[in-house]
Design a protein around this motif. Structure first.
Motif, short mmCIF file in Angstrom:
data_model
loop_
_atom_site.label_atom_id
_atom_site.label_comp_id
_atom_site.label_asym_id
_atom_site.label_seq_id
_atom_site.Cartn_x
_atom_site.Cartn_y
_atom_site.Cartn_z
N GLY A 243 0.78 -1.23 0.00
CA GLY A 243 0.00 0.00 0.00
C GLY A 243 0.81 1.27 0.00
O GLY A 243 0.22 2.38 0.04
N MET A 244 2.14 1.19 -0.05
CA MET A 244 2.97 2.39 -0.06
C MET A 244 3.08 2.94 -1.47
O MET A 244 3.29 2.20 -2.44
N THR A 245 2.96 4.25 -1.58
CA THR A 245 3.02 4.92 -2.88
C THR A 245 4.43 4.83 -3.46
O THR A 245 5.41 5.10 -2.73
N PRO A 246 4.59 4.45 -4.72
CA PRO A 246 5.94 4.45 -5.32
C PRO A 246 6.51 5.87 -5.38
O PRO A 246 5.83 6.80 -5.81
N VAL A 247 7.74 6.01 -4.98
CA VAL A 247 8.42 7.31 -4.99
C VAL A 247 9.72 7.13 -5.77
O VAL A 247 10.61 6.40 -5.33
N PRO A 248 9.88 7.77 -6.93
CA PRO A 248 11.13 7.63 -7.70
C PRO A 248 12.28 8.32 -6.99
O PRO A 248 12.09 9.18 -6.13
N THR A 249 13.49 7.94 -7.38
CA THR A 249 14.67 8.51 -6.73
C THR A 249 14.79 10.01 -6.99
O THR A 249 15.46 10.71 -6.21
N SER A 250 14.16 10.50 -8.04
CA SER A 250 14.21 11.95 -8.30
C SER A 250 13.47 12.74 -7.23
O SER A 250 13.68 13.96 -7.10
N SER A 251 12.59 12.08 -6.47
CA SER A 251 11.86 12.74 -5.39
C SER A 251 12.49 12.49 -4.03
O SER A 251 11.96 12.96 -3.02
N TRP A 252 13.59 11.75 -3.96
CA TRP A 252 14.29 11.58 -2.70
C TRP A 252 15.09 12.84 -2.40
O TRP A 252 15.53 13.54 -3.31
N GLY A 253 15.30 13.10 -1.14
CA GLY A 253 16.07 14.29 -0.80
C GLY A 253 16.32 14.40 0.68
O GLY A 253 15.85 13.60 1.48
N GLY A 254 17.10 15.43 1.03
CA GLY A 254 17.34 15.74 2.43
C GLY A 254 18.36 14.85 3.09
O GLY A 254 19.24 14.25 2.46
#
Length: 365
Positions: A146-157
């Motif tokens: 149930g976790m939304t896919p998050v591409p590496t381009s949206s990783w940060g911090g």
């Protein structure tokens, strides 16, 4: 009385650690000679000079406010850090899913704490690290349970900073061992290949290596193959860490007496076992301080990934400071990020000092 009788009655005395140096009085420590006096007076003068900075950072600072205009006439605007805290720490990661990078940071902290004791070092700890890294990456990516896919381009911090530092050091260390052994090898081909790799990478600045990985690496891959920007950045940092760690490990290998290998061969121990169980442990014990220095350098070098578009903690702080609602709080942003880097590096340095003292104390037993 025979020699055998004397030997049987001899008392075995255990070696003890050297005595600690006597403590000097504070007055003698600060003003004991001309050099100490000059340094003490200079330090006091510098402390007086930074008093205005302390007033700006503490006494005149704005710690909490709902009105950004309150920071126009005050000192440091720490209220801005409170307002942008989640953005600086997590970057552009989706706000509703930020519990996942928070859990990743918790796993990193838990694994680091579990790895501090040398009693836990071994194959099980390595397997636990591999499993935890896989879990961390899965949490960051999502797409399951149930976790939304998050591409590496949206990783940060901060999670990106920690993952890049840990993965580059963890992946680079095995390559560094092979490069160091290859450079110390008596075989000409492994020695030349290791030497060329180490000197080529160490002769390039990390910025250039990051640009090579970001621009040229996609052109060198076969058609249909692609590596995202974060993966290319990690590859550059891993190669850089491996080259510098290899030189540190080579220094430790040179400090191990050649008689260790000769004795192992005389006992019939295979060469790879002698290197793995006899030579490498002694070599790594000798180079704990430079290994720590390389680890600290790699943690700080992660701040350079912003030039190739990776959204690390420093990039998030720079973007946050461009908010037109606030009064250009660039200094506060950089001070906050610098404090986080300092805490990480200071912790590594103190652990290295503790580990070095522990190794030295055990060598006297």
């Amino acid at each position: 009385m025979t020699v055998a009788d004397v030997a049987s009655t001899a008392v075995h005395i255990e070696p003890s650690a050297p005595p600690r140096p006597p403590r000097r009085p504070l007055l003698q420590l600060f003003f004991g000679d001309l050099v100490a006096s000059v340094l003490t007076v200079s330090t006091g003068f510098l402390l007086i000079l930074i008093i205005p900075a302390l007033n700006w950072a503490v006494l005149d600072a704005v710690w909490s406010t709902d009105d950004p205009s309150a920071c126009r006439d005050g000192g440091a605007c720490w209220a801005f850090i409170g307002a942008k805290f989640r953005f600086i720490i997590f970057g552009v990661y989706p706000p509703d899913e930020q519990w996942r990078p928070l859990l990743v940071m918790g796993l990193i902290l838990a694994m680091i704490l579990a790895s501090l004791s040398p009693k836990l070092w071994g194959q099980r700890l390595i397997a636990a690290w591999i499993a935890c890294v896989a879990v961390m990456l899965a949490l960051m990516w999502g797409g399951f349970l149930g976790m939304t896919p998050v591409p590496t381009s949206s990783w940060g911090g901060l999670p990106v900073t920690l993952l890049l530092a840990l993965l580059s050091l963890g992946l680079g260390f095995p390559f560094a061992v092979f490069l160091a052994l290859g450079r110390r090898s008596s075989l000409p081909i492994p020695r030349m290949l290791s030497l060329m790799t180490i000197e080529l990478v160490r002769g390039l600045p990390l910025v250039g290596l990051l640009f090579v990985a970001s621009i040229l690496l996609p052109l060198l891959l076969p058609a249909g193959w692609s590596i995202d920007k974060l993966g290319r950045t990690l590859a550059a940092l891993t190669v850089f860490a491996a080259a510098y760690l290899a030189e540190v490990i080579r220094g430790g290998l040179q400090g191990v007496a050649a008689g260790q290998i000769e004795a192992a061969k005389a006992l019939g121990i295979p060469g790879w076992k002698a290197v793995w169980h006899i030579v490498l442990p002694q070599a790594l014990q000798k180079v704990i301080p430079p290994l720590t220095n390389t680890a600290i350098v790699m943690v700080k070098n992660t701040s350079l990934v912003l030039i190739v578009g990776v959204f690390d903690m420093l990039s998030a702080a720079r973007v946050a400071a461009t908010d037109p609602v606030w009064v250009a709080p660039y200094v506060e942003s950089y001070v906050f990020v610098a404090l986080i880097y300092f805490l990480i590096c200071f912790g590594i340095s103190n652990y290295s000092r503790w580990l070095e003292i522990r190794v030295q104390s055990r060598s006297y037993r």
